[in-house]
Design a protein around this motif. Structure first.
Motif, short mmCIF file in Angstrom:
data_model
loop_
_atom_site.label_atom_id
_atom_site.label_comp_id
_atom_site.label_asym_id
_atom_site.label_seq_id
_atom_site.Cartn_x
_atom_site.Cartn_y
_atom_site.Cartn_z
N ALA A 1 0.83 -1.21 0.00
CA ALA A 1 0.00 0.00 0.00
C ALA A 1 0.86 1.26 0.00
N LEU A 2 1.99 1.21 0.69
CA LEU A 2 2.91 2.36 0.70
C LEU A 2 3.52 2.57 -0.68
N ILE A 3 3.94 1.48 -1.30
CA ILE A 3 4.52 1.57 -2.64
C ILE A 3 3.48 2.02 -3.65
N ALA A 4 2.23 1.66 -3.42
CA ALA A 4 1.17 1.97 -4.38
C ALA A 4 0.73 3.42 -4.34
N LEU A 5 1.21 4.18 -3.38
CA LEU A 5 0.89 5.61 -3.38
C LEU A 5 1.52 6.26 -4.60
N PRO A 6 0.86 7.25 -5.17
CA PRO A 6 1.43 7.90 -6.36
C PRO A 6 2.83 8.44 -6.08
#
Length: 109
Positions: free
Chosen positions: A60-65
């Motif tokens: 989820a952290l990596i998936a942030l823009p």
């Protein structure tokens, strides 16, 4: 057309931040309870949930823009783990946790 693309970016950002928040909540919450509580309600071990939700939180952290659009599918899979924990596992563990029993008794008096 630029307005629509800008709106889509804002919506995607809001959903990504919400998914990250949910994953963070699930991860922190799963750390609060002892392994015995997980076994008492016949769910997977605490170690299983910590690893699963920890990986989900990292995704989820990596998936942030700006990276988010490339791995949105992985973020959705991770989000499912957080939702399952919060809707299925957490209520059962919370119901048997001794810390909550005292609060529940006082609530009904």
């Amino acid at each position: 057309m630029e307005y629509i693309a800008g709106f889509q970016r804002i919506v995607f950002l809001a959903l990504s931040v919400a998914a990250f928040g949910l994953q963070l909540w699930a991860f922190i919450d799963c750390l609060r309870y002892k392994d015995e509580n997980y076994r008492a309600v016949d769910k997977q071990s605490k170690k299983f949930w910590v690893i699963l939700l920890g990986v989900g939180l990292a995704l989820a952290l990596i998936a942030l823009p700006p990276m988010g659009m490339r791995i949105i599918f992985l973020n959705l899979i991770a989000l499912v783990a957080g939702i399952v924990y919060l809707t299925d596992v957490r209520p059962k563990i919370k119901a048997i946790d001794p810390r909550n029993r005292k609060q529940n008794r006082n609530h009904w008096r």
